[in-house]
Design a protein around this motif. Structure first.
Motif, PDB file in Angstrom:
ATOM      1  N   GLU A 216       0.924  -1.243  -0.125  1.00 15.66           N
ATOM      2  CA  GLU A 216      -0.106   0.117  -0.018  1.00 15.66           C
ATOM      3  C   GLU A 216       0.923   1.244  -0.098  1.00 15.66           C
ATOM      4  OE1 GLU A 216      -2.766  -0.185   3.263  1.00 15.66           O
ATOM      5  OE2 GLU A 216      -3.857  -2.033   2.247  1.00 15.66           O
ATOM      6  N   VAL A 217       1.768   1.332  -1.128  1.00 13.09           N
ATOM      7  CA  VAL A 217       2.498   2.722  -1.043  1.00 13.09           C
ATOM      8  C   VAL A 217       2.046   3.068  -2.671  1.00 13.09           C
ATOM      9  CG1 VAL A 217       4.432   1.806   0.254  1.00 13.09           C
ATOM     10  CG2 VAL A 217       4.216   1.452  -2.196  1.00 13.09           C
ATOM     11  N   ARG A 218       2.481   4.490  -2.910  1.00 13.63           N
ATOM     12  CA  ARG A 218       2.305   5.053  -4.313  1.00 13.63           C
ATOM     13  C   ARG A 218       3.035   4.260  -5.232  1.00 13.63           C
ATOM     14  NH1 ARG A 218       2.096  10.203  -1.283  1.00 13.63           N
ATOM     15  NH2 ARG A 218       0.640  11.584  -2.470  1.00 13.63           N
ATOM     16  N   PHE A 219       2.302   4.140  -6.522  1.00 11.98           N
ATOM     17  CA  PHE A 219       2.953   3.422  -7.638  1.00 11.98           C
ATOM     18  C   PHE A 219       4.346   3.875  -7.831  1.00 11.98           C
ATOM     19  CE2 PHE A 219       3.836   3.031 -12.226  1.00 11.98           C
ATOM     20  CZ  PHE A 219       3.932   1.566 -12.267  1.00 11.98           C
ATOM     21  N   ASN A 220       4.490   5.275  -7.905  1.00 11.69           N
ATOM     22  CA  ASN A 220       5.696   5.914  -8.469  1.00 11.69           C
ATOM     23  C   ASN A 220       6.911   5.355  -7.560  1.00 11.69           C
ATOM     24  OD1 ASN A 220       5.239   7.553  -6.342  1.00 11.69           O
ATOM     25  ND2 ASN A 220       5.353   9.254  -7.718  1.00 11.69           N
ATOM     26  N   THR A 221       6.855   5.246  -6.432  1.00  7.18           N
ATOM     27  CA  THR A 221       8.105   4.547  -5.663  1.00  7.18           C
ATOM     28  C   THR A 221       8.497   3.317  -6.229  1.00  7.18           C
ATOM     29  OG1 THR A 221       6.681   3.429  -3.739  1.00  7.18           O
ATOM     30  CG2 THR A 221       7.138   5.582  -3.708  1.00  7.18           C
ATOM     31  N   SER A 222       7.982   2.825  -7.189  1.00  9.06           N
ATOM     32  CA  SER A 222       8.392   1.310  -7.803  1.00  9.06           C
ATOM     33  C   SER A 222       9.901   1.364  -8.572  1.00  9.06           C
ATOM     34  CB  SER A 222       7.417   0.664  -8.775  1.00  9.06           C
ATOM     35  OG  SER A 222       7.061   1.488  -9.715  1.00  9.06           O
ATOM     36  N   LEU A 223      10.155   2.774  -8.736  1.00  7.78           N
ATOM     37  CA  LEU A 223      11.492   3.022  -9.290  1.00  7.78           C
ATOM     38  C   LEU A 223      12.224   4.185  -8.766  1.00  7.78           C
ATOM     39  CD1 LEU A 223      13.145   2.929 -12.113  1.00  7.78           C
ATOM     40  CD2 LEU A 223      11.808   4.881 -12.841  1.00  7.78           C
ATOM     41  N   GLY A 224      13.512   3.851  -8.517  1.00 13.17           N
ATOM     42  CA  GLY A 224      14.456   4.889  -7.836  1.00 13.17           C
ATOM     43  C   GLY A 224      14.500   4.702  -6.354  1.00 13.17           C
ATOM     44  N   GLN A 225      13.447   4.602  -5.710  1.00 10.98           N
ATOM     45  CA  GLN A 225      13.284   4.619  -4.302  1.00 10.98           C
ATOM     46  C   GLN A 225      13.935   3.448  -3.951  1.00 10.98           C
ATOM     47  OE1 GLN A 225      12.425   8.059  -3.652  1.00 10.98           O
ATOM     48  NE2 GLN A 225      12.452   7.739  -5.774  1.00 10.98           N
ATOM     49  N   GLU A 226      14.717   3.530  -2.730  1.00 12.53           N
ATOM     50  CA  GLU A 226      15.194   2.130  -1.999  1.00 12.53           C
ATOM     51  C   GLU A 226      16.210   1.426  -2.848  1.00 12.53           C
ATOM     52  OE1 GLU A 226      14.609   2.035   1.210  1.00 12.53           O
ATOM     53  OE2 GLU A 226      12.997   3.406   0.823  1.00 12.53           O
ATOM     54  N   GLY A 227      16.518   2.201  -4.158  1.00 15.66           N
ATOM     55  CA  GLY A 227      17.596   1.770  -5.070  1.00 15.66           C
ATOM     56  C   GLY A 227      16.862   0.586  -6.195  1.00 15.66           C
ATOM     57  N   ARG A 228      15.581   0.849  -6.180  1.00 13.68           N
ATOM     58  CA  ARG A 228      14.882   0.079  -7.310  1.00 13.68           C
ATOM     59  C   ARG A 228      15.106   0.505  -8.781  1.00 13.68           C
ATOM     60  NH1 ARG A 228      10.373   0.898  -3.378  1.00 13.68           N
ATOM     61  NH2 ARG A 228      10.117  -0.836  -2.082  1.00 13.68           N
ATOM     62  N   ASP A 229      15.171  -0.279  -9.609  1.00 12.63           N
ATOM     63  CA  ASP A 229      15.484  -0.166 -10.937  1.00 12.63           C
ATOM     64  C   ASP A 229      14.178  -0.516 -11.862  1.00 12.63           C
ATOM     65  OD1 ASP A 229      15.067  -2.950 -11.229  1.00 12.63           O
ATOM     66  OD2 ASP A 229      17.282  -3.305 -11.509  1.00 12.63           O
ATOM     67  N   PRO A 230      14.490  -0.217 -13.135  1.00  9.76           N
ATOM     68  CA  PRO A 230      13.035  -0.741 -13.822  1.00  9.76           C
ATOM     69  C   PRO A 230      12.384  -2.012 -13.828  1.00  9.76           C
ATOM     70  CG  PRO A 230      14.523   0.809 -15.087  1.00  9.76           C
ATOM     71  CD  PRO A 230      15.266   0.363 -14.109  1.00  9.76           C
ATOM     72  N   GLY A 231      13.039  -3.096 -13.428  1.00  5.51           N
ATOM     73  CA  GLY A 231      12.620  -4.224 -13.265  1.00  5.51           C
ATOM     74  C   GLY A 231      11.652  -4.305 -12.129  1.00  5.51           C
TER      75      GLY A 231
END
Length: 562
Positions: A216-231
């Motif tokens: 239950e977090v914003r979708f846009n945090t799926s990239l960049g945040q916490e070191g997340r990549d496009p995968g």
């Protein structure tokens, strides 16, 4: 010829160095300075006899002067039809050289083309996301396009948080149907609350790091945040939609500026005056051609259009991308060598892609395959959401989203695509037509071939408690998992089969009618497949998008932002 494409004396027309070989049916690059008609007709060098002495330069000049006073001899091979041209300006030379290089990139095989190819290849950035799918598939294809709001890198300065690693600010999932007759682009709101699954990312030193998911977090945090990549965004979208992604492409702010300028501007429309100090967009009501900084301002603005939220900005972005696609498809962009080169430069510099399409040749193959889709059958739609109680985020509207996702999964176009119907399909569809048995008289055994734990019992409970089909039973696991749900029945059970098909929205292709009648108390066999998404969820996709879905067709030139 040197590396800049000039001859020794600077007077060689680069276009004259590309000559047609009738034996191979293609053009070849001549790096010598010969210019006779015979040479142009047959670019292959004549074999030199053994021990042949090269005449002194003075003797050669004499022969050439004598030859100029004689009648020209008829060439042994095909005669070139090229007429002598006056010496061209440097500008025209560059244009011809660009055209020749571009032509050779398409047919391959020259040193010059190799260096151009390597140059464009060097522009492309790649990320290993743990998938290495083929560039082109003969089935449906799903391409994830991510626009990041990262603030670092050339051309991205001056837009707010300096040095920000960015988010999945603009995300579209492009689905191309198996027969390439249609395509659907789903815009995913950045502020939608969703779950991000665990993802494994590759580090710069070649090692791997597992990043835990979040609920239950914003979708846009799926990239960049916490070191997340496009995968990580890739896996989030797969979980959300149930679609298997083939490739991703990611671009930043600078991409919008460069791509819009490369095509000579993109036409957009506003239904009212807009003056947004935050995005710096200041345009009057009506149609405008935007490029560079102004194009970026257009796709970023949101405070002065609609209700001032991200959903209204998505509409602007869909309008912009539709117009850009029309411009790229137009003959004016792709027939102009200069624009084509600029577009290739801008596109390859702007893109970060997965390793499966990490070269120019693979990107070209993908583009050629997907360009078969007619723009009139390309639809942009926004994933349906409802407002959250906090006023700053939105929630997935499951009642509308699941039918929409189902349509995309099953290649159902959001536009009307006219296709020729085969007799076999008509016959199969006829199995759904006719009288339907009372639910209490439906006898069926349910097998689980979906790969989902407990799916058979879940379905039996739903049939009995919701649909009134009390004579149903759980047959356990199927011998093997199936991709598609099937219903096997005898001819004298056809009315029962139609009732069950109506309740579950089974497609005609799921109906497997036998040749012999069954005993009076015999059960039909329903085997749940990979298309089973839960009891009560229709197996077959609806033929039309749910009411209220925000969508726009890519070839609609009359869209005007309000």
């Amino acid at each position: 010829m040197d590396g800049q494409g000039h001859g020794r004396a600077g007077d060689i027309d680069p276009a004259d160095q590309w000559v047609f070989d009738p034996n191979t049916g293609s053009y070849e690059l001549r790096l010598d300075s010969a210019g006779t008609s015979a040479d142009a007709a047959d670019p292959r060098p004549a074999p030199r006899s053994a021990g042949r002495r090269r005449a002194p330069e003075s003797e050669q000049r004499g022969r050439r002067r004598a030859a100029g006073r004689r009648e020209p001899e008829k060439a042994a091979g095909p005669v070139s039809r090229r007429k002598p041209k006056p010496k061209k300006s440097n500008t025209r030379k560059a244009l011809y050289w660009g055209t020749g290089t571009l032509a050779f990139l398409l047919v391959g095989g020259s040193v010059a083309a190799y260096f151009v190819y390597q140059h464009l290849n060097g522009n492309i950035s790649k990320v290993d996301v743990g998938e290495n799918n083929a560039a082109v598939s003969d089935g449906p294809m799903n391409i994830l396009v991510i626009g990041t709001d990262r603030r670092d890198g050339k051309g991205n300065e001056g837009y707010g948080d300096a040095g920000s690693v960015g988010h999945a600010d603009t995300t579209l999932l492009f689905h191309f149907s198996k027969d390439r007759s249609n395509a659907t682009a789903l815009s995913i709101p950045r502020d939608m609350i969703t779950d991000i699954p665990d993802c494994r990312t590759k580090q710069k030193d070649g090692s791997f790091k597992s990043i835990p998911g979040e609920k239950e977090v914003r979708f846009n945090t799926s990239l960049g945040q916490e070191g997340r990549d496009p995968g990580c965004t890739w896996r989030t979208v797969e979980k959300l939609t149930g679609l298997q992604i083939d490739h991703f492409m990611m671009a930043d702010f600078n991409a919008v500026k460069e791509m819009s300028s490369a095509v000579g501007g993109v036409e957009v429309c506003l239904a009212k005056d807009v003056n947004d100090p935050k995005s710096h967009l200041n345009l009057k009501k009506g149609r405008h051609t935007v490029e560079g900084e102004q194009a970026l301002a257009f796709v970023r603005t949101r405070h002065t259009v609609g209700f001032g939220g991200d959903l209204d900005r998505i509409k602007l972005q869909q309008q912009f991308l539709s117009s850009l696609m029309r411009k790229v498809k137009s003959s004016g962009s792709l027939s102009n060598p200069g624009k084509t080169w600029d577009l290739a430069q801008a596109a390859t510099k702007a893109l970060t892609v997965d390793t499966g399409i990490g070269t120019v040749s693979k990107l070209a193959s993908l583009g050629k395959n997907l360009s078969k889709v007619d723009l009139k059958n390309v639809t942009f739609a926004t994933v349906p959401v409802v407002d959250n109680t906090d006023g700053a985020t939105v929630l997935l509207d499951k009642t509308k989203a699941e039918p929409l996702f189902s349509m995309v999964r099953q290649d159902v176009s959001l536009t009307e695509v006219k296709k020729k119907r085969k007799a076999a399909k008509d016959k199969q569809a006829a199995l759904l037509k006719g009288p339907k048995a009372d639910p209490a008289n439906v006898r069926v055994k349910v097998l689980n071939g979906s790969g989902q734990f407990g799916a058979a019992q879940e379905t039996v409970d739903w049939m009995q408690n919701t649909e009134g089909m009390l004579r149903t039973s759980n047959g356990g696991n199927a011998p093997a998992e199936l991709k598609k749900t099937t219903l096997e029945y005898a001819p004298n059970q056809a009315d029962q089969a139609r009732r069950l098909a109506d309740s579950m929205a089974l497609p005609a292709s799921a109906m497997k009618e036998g040749t012999k009648d069954a005993a009076p108390m015999a059960e039909m066999t329903l085997t749940l497949g990979g298309d089973f998404k839960g009891a009560g969820i229709p197996i077959s996709a609806p033929s039309k998008a749910p009411e209220g879905i925000q969508k726009v067709e890519a070839d609609d030139k009359n869209v005007c932002a309000k």
